[in-house]
Write an enzyme that holds these catalytic residues in place. Sequence first.
Site, PDB file in Angstrom:
ATOM      1  N   ALA A   7       0.828  -1.210   0.000  1.00 33.63           N
ATOM      2  CA  ALA A   7       0.000   0.000   0.000  1.00 33.63           C
ATOM      3  C   ALA A   7       0.861   1.259   0.000  1.00 33.63           C
ATOM      4  O   ALA A   7       0.647   2.177  -0.794  1.00 33.63           O
ATOM      5  CB  ALA A   7      -0.935  -0.005   1.205  1.00 33.63           C
ATOM      6  N   ASP A   8       1.846   1.318   0.889  1.00 35.98           N
ATOM      7  CA  ASP A   8       2.703   2.502   0.954  1.00 35.98           C
ATOM      8  C   ASP A   8       3.506   2.683  -0.327  1.00 35.98           C
ATOM      9  O   ASP A   8       3.664   3.801  -0.828  1.00 35.98           O
ATOM     10  CB  ASP A   8       3.658   2.387   2.151  1.00 35.98           C
ATOM     11  CG  ASP A   8       2.961   2.596   3.480  1.00 35.98           C
ATOM     12  OD1 ASP A   8       2.020   3.409   3.538  1.00 35.98           O
ATOM     13  OD2 ASP A   8       3.349   1.951   4.461  1.00 35.98           O
ATOM     14  N   SER A   9       4.024   1.581  -0.864  1.00 37.60           N
ATOM     15  CA  SER A   9       4.833   1.678  -2.074  1.00 37.60           C
ATOM     16  C   SER A   9       3.994   2.099  -3.274  1.00 37.60           C
ATOM     17  O   SER A   9       4.423   2.936  -4.087  1.00 37.60           O
ATOM     18  CB  SER A   9       5.507   0.328  -2.346  1.00 37.60           C
ATOM     19  OG  SER A   9       6.367  -0.030  -1.282  1.00 37.60           O
ATOM     20  N   THR A  45       1.326   3.846  -3.111  1.00 35.08           N
ATOM     21  CA  THR A  45       0.991   5.253  -2.888  1.00 35.08           C
ATOM     22  C   THR A  45       2.141   6.158  -3.312  1.00 35.08           C
ATOM     23  O   THR A  45       1.920   7.235  -3.879  1.00 35.08           O
ATOM     24  CB  THR A  45       0.636   5.485  -1.415  1.00 35.08           C
ATOM     25  OG1 THR A  45      -0.479   4.664  -1.067  1.00 35.08           O
ATOM     26  CG2 THR A  45       0.289   6.942  -1.160  1.00 35.08           C
ATOM     27  N   GLY A  46       3.375   5.730  -3.037  1.00 30.74           N
ATOM     28  CA  GLY A  46       4.520   6.512  -3.495  1.00 30.74           C
ATOM     29  C   GLY A  46       4.522   6.673  -4.998  1.00 30.74           C
ATOM     30  O   GLY A  46       4.764   7.762  -5.533  1.00 30.74           O
TER      31      GLY A  46
END
Length: 404
Positions: free
Chosen positions: A168-170, A172-173
């Site tokens: 999810a974080d990646s 989003t990046g």
Amino acid sequence: MASPLHQLKIIELGHVIAGPLSASLLSDFGADVIKVEVPGRADMMRELGPKADDGVGVWWKTLGRNKRTLSLNWKSDEGRDILRRMVESADVLIENFRPGVLERAGIGPETLHEWNPDLVILRVSGYGQDGPMRDVPAFGRAAEAMSGLAYLTGFSDGPPMHPGFPAADSTTGLMGALGIMVALFARERGIARGQVVDLAVFETLLRLMDYPVPALTGAKLSPRRNGLRQPMDFAPGGMFRTSDGVWLTVSAGSAETAQRLLRAVGGDALADDPRFATLALMSQHMATIFDAINDFVTQHTFAEVELQFGRHDAVASRVLSVEEIAENEQIRHRGDIVSVEGEQTQVVGPIPHLSATPGELRWLGRPAGADTRDILSGLGISEERIVALCEAGHIGLGGGEDKR
């Protein structure tokens, strides 16, 4: 030749992964990123996870790549004044605090756009800047749960599972970098001036996964986790282990490639079976196909499987460990693992590969406040004033200022 984004000025107020990765991706192509950290409270990614031989966190080394670091208390009056001077000449500001943090500090989008109407502001949060879940705390795993990724990952008779990296974080990046560039393009074409890019972490996976929603609403089918097979079973494939213990993934994306796959594992008798004449028919008998592939693969070594699949132009790919990735001939040929002089730690290089203006790894993550003096001097702040600001705790002067 100059890097394609060498005149792009980015202020990063982000922390952890999602916001900082957006800046890292753009820094690979020349963007001048200033990472802002509060004195005495550096980004947790400096400490999270394993450390390199020099004691620096390896995750920070890659997330902090190509960035200048500024130690600044931007919530104090003096720090806010410095931030304003930076914003006035910046193109982008990135933040991934919980909604309302910037507003309570007196630097919400309205204020930032008063300072610089052309500023693009990327705002990353768990659930977005509005809505009933706006103020609910969240991390990447919560987003993986809400997006449906965890629900579709794992075995049908087991629990939902998270992937082996911060998906999810990646994601989003990556989406954040896309949002920034779209907003900059709109600014360049005169369509809009500075605008806010409002990005909820769960939305990035929701968009990237894509097909579950139209499958449900258009075809009245609800995807379910399916272990080693694809959740919808719309094409042959899966994960299999050879007789000599090598894991490999097998896949086919069309009726033609599926026929080649079936011919590789079962000969003409399997490939010409009328039950498998089309992908739609195959989907109705996928358990039979899976078993046929599994029987073939488990009874042969990886070399034998690779040879047989090669004869039929079918796809079977070995599952690589990190050690194998680091030594892989294709990855080495592409130059995808890179390093900088004086650093033992290697990282994944700039992607994508541009033919005329490729990306560049200039340095890995630097110490907190390593560039504070240089950045403030560039704003016209005198050395005497810099020392006074440091003594008052408004800024921090870190080490490594001469290690660019």
